[in-house]
Scaffold this motif. Structure first.
Motif, PDB file in Angstrom:
ATOM      1  N   GLY A  21       0.789  -1.224   0.000  1.00  0.00           N
ATOM      2  CA  GLY A  21       0.000   0.000   0.000  1.00  0.00           C
ATOM      3  C   GLY A  21       0.819   1.270   0.000  1.00  0.00           C
ATOM      4  O   GLY A  21       0.256   2.357  -0.141  1.00  0.00           O
ATOM      5  N   SER A  22       2.138   1.151   0.168  1.00  0.00           N
ATOM      6  CA  SER A  22       2.976   2.348   0.194  1.00  0.00           C
ATOM      7  C   SER A  22       3.285   2.816  -1.226  1.00  0.00           C
ATOM      8  O   SER A  22       3.023   2.103  -2.206  1.00  0.00           O
ATOM      9  N   LEU A  23       3.859   3.998  -1.329  1.00  0.00           N
ATOM     10  CA  LEU A  23       4.192   4.564  -2.637  1.00  0.00           C
ATOM     11  C   LEU A  23       5.552   4.067  -3.091  1.00  0.00           C
ATOM     12  O   LEU A  23       6.537   4.135  -2.353  1.00  0.00           O
ATOM     13  N   ILE A  24       5.602   3.562  -4.327  1.00  0.00           N
ATOM     14  CA  ILE A  24       6.875   3.243  -4.966  1.00  0.00           C
ATOM     15  C   ILE A  24       6.991   4.100  -6.218  1.00  0.00           C
ATOM     16  O   ILE A  24       5.988   4.415  -6.863  1.00  0.00           O
ATOM     17  N   LEU A  25       8.222   4.474  -6.544  1.00  0.00           N
ATOM     18  CA  LEU A  25       8.488   5.316  -7.702  1.00  0.00           C
ATOM     19  C   LEU A  25       9.309   4.543  -8.730  1.00  0.00           C
ATOM     20  O   LEU A  25      10.231   3.803  -8.365  1.00  0.00           O
ATOM     21  N   VAL A  26       8.972   4.721  -9.999  1.00  0.00           N
ATOM     22  CA  VAL A  26       9.748   4.158 -11.091  1.00  0.00           C
ATOM     23  C   VAL A  26      10.622   5.261 -11.670  1.00  0.00           C
ATOM     24  O   VAL A  26      10.123   6.321 -12.056  1.00  0.00           O
ATOM     25  N   ALA A  27      11.931   5.026 -11.708  1.00  0.00           N
ATOM     26  CA  ALA A  27      12.829   5.964 -12.379  1.00  0.00           C
ATOM     27  C   ALA A  27      12.792   5.629 -13.863  1.00  0.00           C
ATOM     28  O   ALA A  27      13.231   4.554 -14.271  1.00  0.00           O
ATOM     29  N   CYS A  28      12.250   6.528 -14.669  1.00  0.00           N
ATOM     30  CA  CYS A  28      11.985   6.198 -16.070  1.00  0.00           C
ATOM     31  C   CYS A  28      12.625   7.226 -16.998  1.00  0.00           C
ATOM     32  O   CYS A  28      12.416   8.429 -16.853  1.00  0.00           O
ATOM     33  N   SER A  29      13.399   6.731 -17.957  1.00  0.00           N
ATOM     34  CA  SER A  29      14.008   7.589 -18.965  1.00  0.00           C
ATOM     35  C   SER A  29      13.176   7.652 -20.234  1.00  0.00           C
ATOM     36  O   SER A  29      13.423   8.491 -21.099  1.00  0.00           O
ATOM     37  N   GLY A  30      12.209   6.734 -20.345  1.00  0.00           N
ATOM     38  CA  GLY A  30      11.465   6.587 -21.583  1.00  0.00           C
ATOM     39  C   GLY A  30      12.027   5.498 -22.478  1.00  0.00           C
ATOM     40  O   GLY A  30      11.447   5.176 -23.517  1.00  0.00           O
ATOM     41  N   GLY A  31      13.167   4.913 -22.075  1.00  0.00           N
ATOM     42  CA  GLY A  31      13.756   3.811 -22.816  1.00  0.00           C
ATOM     43  C   GLY A  31      13.008   2.513 -22.580  1.00  0.00           C
ATOM     44  O   GLY A  31      12.150   2.436 -21.681  1.00  0.00           O
ATOM     45  N   PRO A  32      13.308   1.461 -23.339  1.00  0.00           N
ATOM     46  CA  PRO A  32      12.545   0.215 -23.231  1.00  0.00           C
ATOM     47  C   PRO A  32      12.628  -0.445 -21.864  1.00  0.00           C
ATOM     48  O   PRO A  32      11.636  -0.997 -21.386  1.00  0.00           O
ATOM     49  N   ASP A  33      13.790  -0.404 -21.213  1.00  0.00           N
ATOM     50  CA  ASP A  33      13.935  -1.079 -19.925  1.00  0.00           C
ATOM     51  C   ASP A  33      13.058  -0.437 -18.853  1.00  0.00           C
ATOM     52  O   ASP A  33      12.273  -1.112 -18.172  1.00  0.00           O
ATOM     53  N   SER A  34      13.186   0.873 -18.687  1.00  0.00           N
ATOM     54  CA  SER A  34      12.422   1.545 -17.641  1.00  0.00           C
ATOM     55  C   SER A  34      10.946   1.669 -18.003  1.00  0.00           C
ATOM     56  O   SER A  34      10.080   1.652 -17.124  1.00  0.00           O
TER      57      SER A  34
END
Length: 362
Positions: A21-34
């Motif tokens: 239930g906690s907040l998680i963040l995705v570090a995203c560059s817009g590349g396929p992996d992230s």
């Protein structure tokens, strides 16, 4: 493939103890992996397991980077992630290479975002191929066990759930989900060592030795990570037993250092330098410090980097443990003013923190 990726993420979150239930963040560059990682994380948000947001870091190093970051943020918002933010950073390359400078700026932005939003975890999209490249780069530098262990699956808030996933699988996930990833042109720029490893070295090794080279390097990193964790814990115990704080200096008993096997002795010496705020010493600097224990030639000082030096205690200097005599290697941060005369030496209780070789950085 998508199901496997979801299982990898779920396992990473459970193993890290990230509260449901906690907040998680995705570090995203817009590349396929992230982007693939974000789509998998979005599934956990839809199922109500976690709240999932994202951070896009705009390094400003390429023309149109702001537009790329904005497009990535739109894609993340369309997945249902909330909150989604873009953080622009200024990359200061003074004193380090461009890749290291960009990495430092990126993690500073991610640290700040996690603090501001109260996130329990930050997800990074590194894959098995990234890990294989990291191990090869470590081999080329002549690095030790910790470096050859590659990137950790977890360090603090940062999790890398896709380290067991091939890069081609993240591309396939994006295709399956109908996502349009951005491909960073710097990944194919031969001026960067990592790009040469990615586009030339690993493909050559796979061609000459077989298609299992990347996976074998990843497997080696996991084995070495276990060894490094064990040796680091032992070295921390030895350091706590051997070190004495003498004002702003750190003293390590010579007899105790000599009794240690080289793998532990070198870690203890490096740990003393790091604890004083210095850099992780090179193998050559650590070996130079070890020669002080032979009591032949110069008593030092040996410069360990980051303003920290070490010298052998000379006869007549009072040793906090024992009679005035020989007895210790003295580590000193030459950028720190010495304490007032007469300050009582003390030995802090408990561990200060594990030696990682690259403090504070995932």
């Amino acid at each position: 493939m998508v199901a496997n990726a979801r299982n990898l993420l779920r396992h990473a979150l459970e193993a890290s103890g990230t509260p449901a239930g906690s907040l998680i963040l995705v570090a995203c560059s817009g590349g396929p992996d992230s982007l693939a990682l974000a789509s998998v994380a979005a599934h956990t948000a839809r199922s109500g397991e976690y709240r999932v947001g994202a951070v896009v870091v705009d390094h400003g190093l390429q023309p149109g980077s702001a537009a790329v970051a904005a497009q990535a943020a739109l894609a993340l918002t369309a997945m249902g992630l909330e909150p989604v933010g873009v953080r622009a950073v200024a990359v200061d390359g003074r004193g380090m290479g461009p890749e290291a400078a960009a990495r430092t700026a990126r993690f500073e932005a991610l640290d700040a975002a996690a603090t501001d939003l109260g996130a329990s975890a930050v997800l990074l999209g590194h894959t098995l191929d990234d890990q294989a490249e990291q191990v090869l780069l470590g081999l080329a530098r002549g690095s030790g066990t910790r470096s050859l262990a590659g990137m950790p699956a977890q360090r603090g808030l940062y999790l890398r759930p896709f380290l067991g996933l091939r890069r081609e699988e993240t591309v396939e996930i994006c295709r399956f989900e109908g996502l349009q990833p951005w491909y960073d042109p710097s990944n194919a720029d031969p001026s960067f060592a990592r790009s040469r490893v990615r586009t030339q070295v690993l493909p050559y090794l796979e061609d000459q030795l077989g298609p299992g080279v990347a996976r074998a390097l990843y497997r080696s990193s996991r084995i070495l990570a276990q060894d490094a964790d064990y040796l680091d814990q032992l070295s921390l115990t030895m350091y706590d037993d051997l070190h004495v704080a003498d004002g702003a200096d750190i003293l390590l008993a010579e007899d105790g250092l000599r009794s240690l096997p080289p793998s532990l002795r070198q870690r203890v010496l490096a740990l003393a330098a790091v604890r004083l705020g210095g850099e992780q010493p090179s193998f050559e600097r650590i070996r130079a410090a070890e020669t002080l224990l032979e009591r032949r030639g110069s008593a030092g000082p040996v410069q360990l980097g980051g303003g920290v030096s070490v010298h052998r205690q000379v006869r007549g200097k009072s040793v906090p443990q024992g009679d005035p005599s020989y007895g210790s290697l003295v580590f000193r941060n030459n950028r720190v003013l010495p304490p007032a005369v007469g300050a009582a030496p003390s030995k802090p209780s408990g561990a200060i923190g594990g030696f990682t070789g690259r403090p504070g950085r995932p």
